[in-house]
Scaffold this active site. Structure first.
Site, PDB file in Angstrom:
ATOM      1  N   SER A 139      -3.381  -6.725  -5.511  1.00 44.05           N
ATOM      2  CA  SER A 139      -3.482  -8.154  -5.197  1.00 44.05           C
ATOM      3  C   SER A 139      -3.455  -8.310  -3.687  1.00 44.05           C
ATOM      4  O   SER A 139      -2.920  -7.451  -2.967  1.00 44.05           O
ATOM      5  CB  SER A 139      -2.299  -8.916  -5.807  1.00 44.05           C
ATOM      6  OG  SER A 139      -2.212 -10.229  -5.291  1.00 44.05           O
ATOM      7  N   TYR A 152       7.248 -10.892  -5.994  1.00 48.27           N
ATOM      8  CA  TYR A 152       5.900 -10.575  -6.464  1.00 48.27           C
ATOM      9  C   TYR A 152       5.137  -9.815  -5.380  1.00 48.27           C
ATOM     10  O   TYR A 152       4.507  -8.788  -5.660  1.00 48.27           O
ATOM     11  CB  TYR A 152       5.135 -11.838  -6.853  1.00 48.27           C
ATOM     12  CG  TYR A 152       3.701 -11.541  -7.250  1.00 48.27           C
ATOM     13  CD1 TYR A 152       3.421 -10.830  -8.409  1.00 48.27           C
ATOM     14  CD2 TYR A 152       2.630 -11.933  -6.441  1.00 48.27           C
ATOM     15  CE1 TYR A 152       2.113 -10.525  -8.765  1.00 48.27           C
ATOM     16  CE2 TYR A 152       1.326 -11.634  -6.794  1.00 48.27           C
ATOM     17  CZ  TYR A 152       1.077 -10.932  -7.952  1.00 48.27           C
ATOM     18  OH  TYR A 152      -0.220 -10.622  -8.301  1.00 48.27           O
TER      19      TYR A 152
END
Length: 251
Positions: A139, A152
């Site tokens: 990501s 995250y």
């Protein structure tokens, strides 16, 4: 000549599902893993009849089950040529001082430890054969840190670091290792992050065209069809409207 085999984790929706379908169209036999058996069944109906399909139901964070199931594959499924470590989730978007321990555990267990468990089960076969391709779906959160992203982002930074470490350790065996780091992709990702709040989830993708799951699958297709001497080691991909994690041009 038998078909090559690709294993895709988190294949019940979004990027994983698109990768499984795309690789099947290239002629790969598909092992698809996920937690939702009915979705894995549905996926099978979308794959070409010319390939073989093995759905496996498990949660990547359950170490013993991952190692047991992947360690006891039928003989004709053992030689996995391509591993797509796609399973991952974001849970919550709170500042660090208000974060949920359960959310933190879920992100580290799925995004980091789950990737490691699956890799541990598959890599020894690749090193024995001196062949294989591993693609970890990361990501932009693995390249940047943004407000309320804390854990995250930490989990996806770990994916980036693990990928680099894999590439170094597996270099003597001729195994290709790469990571794809998408920006905003319209999948169930935000619905999970916002814990089922559909209105909030939909607002993330309003006012611009985000990436689609197939855009990531197209990069996977390009990567696995390169000649043996080429590895697409690291890819960051944004929708045109996105410049960074936090800068998005909206109408």
């Amino acid at each position: 000549m038998k078909n090559k085999i690709a294993l895709v984790t988190g294949a019940t929706s979004g990027i994983g599902k698109a990768c499984a379908i795309t690789l099947a169209k290239l002629g790969y036999n598909i092992i698809a893993t996920g937690r939702r058996s009915e979705r894995l069944t549905d996926l099978g109906s979308e794959l070409p009849k010319s390939i073989d399909y093995l759905p496996l139901v498990f949660d990547v964070r359950e170490r013993e089950k991952v190692l047991e199931i992947l360690g006891s594959l039928p003989e004709n499924w053992k030689e996995i040529d391509v591993l797509i470590n796609n399973a991952g989730n974001a849970h919550g978007m709170d500042p660090i001082q208000k974060g949920s321990l359960d959310d933190w555990d879920a992100m580290m267990d799925i995004n980091v430890k789950g990737l490691l468990y699956v890799s541990k089960a598959i890599i020894p076969g690749m090193t024995e054969r001196n062949s294989g391709t591993i693609i970890n779906i990361g990501s932009i959160a693995g390249k940047e840190v943004y407000p309320n992203g804390n854990v995250y982002c930490g989990s996806k930074h770990a994916v980036d670091a693990i990928t680099k470490g894999m590439r170094i350790d597996l270099n003597p065996y001729g195994i290709k290792v790469m990571a794809i780091h998408p920006g905003l992709v319209e999948t169930e990702f935000s619905l999970v992050r916002f814990k089922g709040d559909e209105k909030r989830s939909e607002s993330v993708y309003q006012g611009f065209e985000p990436l689609h799951a197939q855009d990531i699958a197209d990069i996977v297709e390009f990567s696995v069809t390169r000649p043996p001497h080429v590895v697409i080691a690291d890819v960051v991909v944004f929708p045109t409207a996105q410049a960074t994690s936090t800068i998005v041009k909206k109408d």
